[in-house]
Design a protein around this motif. Structure first.
Motif, PDB file in Angstrom:
ATOM      1  N   PRO A 173      -1.263  14.322  19.514  1.00  0.00           N
ATOM      2  CA  PRO A 173      -0.684  14.811  18.260  1.00  0.00           C
ATOM      3  C   PRO A 173       0.404  15.860  18.474  1.00  0.00           C
ATOM      4  O   PRO A 173       1.408  15.850  17.763  1.00  0.00           O
ATOM      5  N   ALA A 174       0.230  16.739  19.443  1.00  0.00           N
ATOM      6  CA  ALA A 174       1.238  17.772  19.689  1.00  0.00           C
ATOM      7  C   ALA A 174       2.558  17.154  20.136  1.00  0.00           C
ATOM      8  O   ALA A 174       3.634  17.594  19.728  1.00  0.00           O
ATOM      9  N   LEU A 193       3.616  14.124  19.395  1.00  0.00           N
ATOM     10  CA  LEU A 193       4.193  13.469  18.220  1.00  0.00           C
ATOM     11  C   LEU A 193       4.836  14.493  17.289  1.00  0.00           C
ATOM     12  O   LEU A 193       5.933  14.264  16.768  1.00  0.00           O
ATOM     13  N   ALA A 194       4.173  15.607  17.085  1.00  0.00           N
ATOM     14  CA  ALA A 194       4.722  16.655  16.226  1.00  0.00           C
ATOM     15  C   ALA A 194       6.032  17.181  16.797  1.00  0.00           C
ATOM     16  O   ALA A 194       6.992  17.423  16.050  1.00  0.00           O
ATOM     17  N   MET A 195       6.087  17.347  18.100  1.00  0.00           N
ATOM     18  CA  MET A 195       7.315  17.834  18.722  1.00  0.00           C
ATOM     19  C   MET A 195       8.435  16.819  18.524  1.00  0.00           C
ATOM     20  O   MET A 195       9.564  17.175  18.211  1.00  0.00           O
ATOM     21  N   ARG A 196       8.127  15.544  18.701  1.00  0.00           N
ATOM     22  CA  ARG A 196       9.148  14.503  18.525  1.00  0.00           C
ATOM     23  C   ARG A 196       9.641  14.468  17.083  1.00  0.00           C
ATOM     24  O   ARG A 196      10.828  14.324  16.822  1.00  0.00           O
ATOM     25  N   ILE A 197       8.737  14.608  16.125  1.00  0.00           N
ATOM     26  CA  ILE A 197       9.128  14.657  14.718  1.00  0.00           C
ATOM     27  C   ILE A 197      10.044  15.854  14.475  1.00  0.00           C
ATOM     28  O   ILE A 197      11.051  15.743  13.783  1.00  0.00           O
ATOM     29  N   GLY A 198       9.714  16.972  15.084  1.00  0.00           N
ATOM     30  CA  GLY A 198      10.550  18.168  14.941  1.00  0.00           C
ATOM     31  C   GLY A 198      11.939  17.967  15.503  1.00  0.00           C
ATOM     32  O   GLY A 198      12.936  18.390  14.906  1.00  0.00           O
TER      33      GLY A 198
END
Length: 89
Positions: A5-6, A8-13
């Motif tokens: 999840p971390a 993925l969150a970084m990629r979304i950011g």
């Protein structure tokens, strides 16, 4: 393969940061920044929500920060550019 999840969150950011920087590049002329920028007036209503989320998150004022919102946003644009460049390396 599972994704953390971390990660993925970084990629979304990063995607959000790149979209915000592209919005800025399409809508604002760097030569016009000397007199201040009406960020909300320069960015179209369809692009404003994502742009303001990214820029205003980066431009958040800390305790004792005497800069205006537009000054913080201008500094945030520099941070945004550095984030996007670092993500490409």
């Amino acid at each position: 393969m599972t994704r953390e999840p971390a990660a993925l969150a970084m990629r979304i950011g990063v995607v959000a940061a790149e979209a915000a920087l592209a919005t800025f590049a399409r809508n604002l002329d760097l030569d016009d920044l000397d007199g201040g920028v009406d960020f909300e007036g320069a960015i179209g209503p369809a692009e404003w929500p994502l742009f303001s989320l990214v820029i205003d998150t980066l431009a958040e004022a800390g305790p004792g920060d005497g800069r205006t919102l537009d000054e913080r946003r201008a500094d945030a644009l520099n941070d945004l550019a550095r984030i996007c460049m670092a993500a490409r390396v």
